[in-house]
Scaffold this motif. Structure first.
Motif, PDB file in Angstrom:
ATOM      1  N   GLN A 104       0.827  -1.214   0.000  1.00 17.66           N
ATOM      2  CA  GLN A 104       0.000   0.000   0.000  1.00 17.66           C
ATOM      3  C   GLN A 104       0.855   1.255   0.000  1.00 17.66           C
ATOM      4  O   GLN A 104       0.561   2.229  -0.707  1.00 17.66           O
ATOM      5  CB  GLN A 104      -0.942  -0.023   1.206  1.00 17.66           C
ATOM      6  N   VAL A 105       1.936   1.255   0.771  1.00 17.73           N
ATOM      7  CA  VAL A 105       2.836   2.405   0.797  1.00 17.73           C
ATOM      8  C   VAL A 105       3.511   2.580  -0.558  1.00 17.73           C
ATOM      9  O   VAL A 105       3.615   3.703  -1.080  1.00 17.73           O
ATOM     10  CB  VAL A 105       3.885   2.256   1.920  1.00 17.73           C
TER      11      VAL A 105
ATOM     12  N   LEU B 167       3.943   5.441  -5.745  1.00 23.20           N
ATOM     13  CA  LEU B 167       3.885   5.393  -7.207  1.00 23.20           C
ATOM     14  C   LEU B 167       2.765   6.248  -7.766  1.00 23.20           C
ATOM     15  O   LEU B 167       2.864   6.712  -8.916  1.00 23.20           O
ATOM     16  CB  LEU B 167       3.737   3.939  -7.668  1.00 23.20           C
ATOM     17  N   ASP B 168       1.708   6.472  -6.986  1.00 22.42           N
ATOM     18  CA  ASP B 168       0.674   7.411  -7.425  1.00 22.42           C
ATOM     19  C   ASP B 168       1.300   8.763  -7.766  1.00 22.42           C
ATOM     20  O   ASP B 168       0.845   9.466  -8.672  1.00 22.42           O
ATOM     21  CB  ASP B 168      -0.382   7.614  -6.321  1.00 22.42           C
TER      22      ASP B 168
ATOM     23  N   PHE C 240       1.133  11.143   8.946  1.00 17.73           N
ATOM     24  CA  PHE C 240       1.842  11.006   7.678  1.00 17.73           C
ATOM     25  C   PHE C 240       0.928  10.349   6.646  1.00 17.73           C
ATOM     26  O   PHE C 240      -0.241  10.088   6.916  1.00 17.73           O
ATOM     27  CB  PHE C 240       3.130  10.205   7.891  1.00 17.73           C
ATOM     28  N   VAL C 241       1.454  10.101   5.472  1.00 18.20           N
ATOM     29  CA  VAL C 241       0.636   9.501   4.414  1.00 18.20           C
ATOM     30  C   VAL C 241       0.066   8.161   4.858  1.00 18.20           C
ATOM     31  O   VAL C 241      -1.085   7.827   4.575  1.00 18.20           O
ATOM     32  CB  VAL C 241       1.477   9.318   3.126  1.00 18.20           C
ATOM     33  N   PHE C 242       0.879   7.398   5.591  1.00 19.11           N
ATOM     34  CA  PHE C 242       0.465   6.064   6.019  1.00 19.11           C
ATOM     35  C   PHE C 242       0.819   5.907   7.494  1.00 19.11           C
ATOM     36  O   PHE C 242       1.936   5.522   7.825  1.00 19.11           O
ATOM     37  CB  PHE C 242       1.147   4.996   5.157  1.00 19.11           C
ATOM     38  N   GLY C 243      -0.110   6.240   8.347  1.00 20.10           N
ATOM     39  CA  GLY C 243       0.113   6.082   9.786  1.00 20.10           C
ATOM     40  C   GLY C 243       0.879   7.231  10.404  1.00 20.10           C
ATOM     41  O   GLY C 243       0.850   8.369   9.912  1.00 20.10           O
TER      42      GLY C 243
ATOM     43  N   LEU D 240       8.197   5.794   2.632  1.00 21.25           N
ATOM     44  CA  LEU D 240       8.518   6.079   1.238  1.00 21.25           C
ATOM     45  C   LEU D 240       7.511   7.017   0.603  1.00 21.25           C
ATOM     46  O   LEU D 240       7.869   7.888  -0.206  1.00 21.25           O
ATOM     47  CB  LEU D 240       8.575   4.754   0.474  1.00 21.25           C
ATOM     48  N   ALA D 241       6.247   6.881   0.977  1.00 17.18           N
ATOM     49  CA  ALA D 241       5.197   7.716   0.393  1.00 17.18           C
ATOM     50  C   ALA D 241       5.378   9.185   0.757  1.00 17.18           C
ATOM     51  O   ALA D 241       5.124  10.077  -0.068  1.00 17.18           O
ATOM     52  CB  ALA D 241       3.823   7.222   0.837  1.00 17.18           C
ATOM     53  N   ASP D 242       5.813   9.477   1.974  1.00 14.45           N
ATOM     54  CA  ASP D 242       6.057  10.871   2.371  1.00 14.45           C
ATOM     55  C   ASP D 242       7.264  11.444   1.641  1.00 14.45           C
ATOM     56  O   ASP D 242       7.284  12.637   1.311  1.00 14.45           O
ATOM     57  CB  ASP D 242       6.271  10.955   3.883  1.00 14.45           C
ATOM     58  N   CYS D 243       8.261  10.593   1.381  1.00 19.95           N
ATOM     59  CA  CYS D 243       9.419  11.037   0.600  1.00 19.95           C
ATOM     60  C   CYS D 243       8.994  11.519  -0.777  1.00 19.95           C
ATOM     61  O   CYS D 243       9.633  12.407  -1.360  1.00 19.95           O
ATOM     62  CB  CYS D 243      10.428   9.908   0.454  1.00 19.95           C
TER      63      CYS D 243
END
Length: 215
Positions: free
Chosen positions: A94-95, A100-101, A157-160, A165-168
């Protein structure tokens, strides 16, 4: 010490700088100016390091890695703590999907070489080029905001509640949105995550204005 070939405004290099900082890793910055003299990334000296003629390139001893997400995944494998990917396989996927989005669906359409082609080869005006840029950020952020609003792992954050990686990927894209004066009002969740990230030293030190080649 490792070396990151970077340009201060490069979104992809910005992602890697955040990851390096979050992991507390020291590195040297080798600036590659993407605009001056037709683009230093296209010169033979840099092409010898990265045949794509893009930044970033990451050199770690004998290791040469291109592509920002591949570099971050390498850092995750070699320096697993603090983790930028969850331990659970589903959460990890999911992250990666959220990252990648941004890195695959938003950023490439607005990359410098695409904008150059639009303006210099297709002859679009500066206003039309900027409208293109904004359109694709808004398209991508609209979908991302909707996804963040319904996901079960909501946090700071983006995930929790820990950076991943998603916040990066997210923070550099918000920087681009602000630079092109995108109205962030429709994206309160994205804006709130970015604002929280900006309170952390790792993100602030990775910002374009904090780089040695900043202009």
């Amino acid at each position: 010490m490792s070396t990151l070939y970077s340009y201060f405004r490069s979104s992809a290099a910005y992602r890697v700088r955040i990851a390096l900082n979050l992991k507390g890793l020291d590195y040297d910055t080798a600036p590659i100016h993407l605009v001056r003299d037709g683009g230093e990334q296209l010169k033979p000296a840099y092409r010898a390091l990265n045949v794509n003629g893009l930044v970033p390139t990451f050199i770690d001893g004998e290791v040469n890695i291109h592509q920002s997400l591949a570099i971050i995944e390498y850092l995750e494998e070699v320096h697993p703590t603090p983790a930028l990917l969850p331990a659970d396989p589903v959460a990890r996927a999911q992250v990666r999907a959220l990252a990648l989005d941004i890195a695959a669906d938003i950023h490439p359409i607005d990359n410098l070489r695409v904008l150059r082609y639009l303006k210099h080869d297709l002859g679009v005006s500066e206003a039309q080029k900027n409208a293109w840029y904004v359109h694709w950020i808004v398209e991508g952020f609209t979908a991302l905001e909707a996804r963040l609003a319904v996901q079960s792992s909501q946090g700071r954050f983006v995930f929790g509640d820990t950076p991943t990686l998603a916040d990066c990927c997210l923070v550099p894209q918000v920087y681009n949105a602000n630079r092109f004066k995108v109205d962030m009002t429709p994206f309160p969740r994205i804006a709130a995550i970015d604002a929280h990230c900006q309170t952390l030293d790792a993100f602030r030190r990775a910002a374009p204005e904090a780089q040695p080649d900043a202009e």
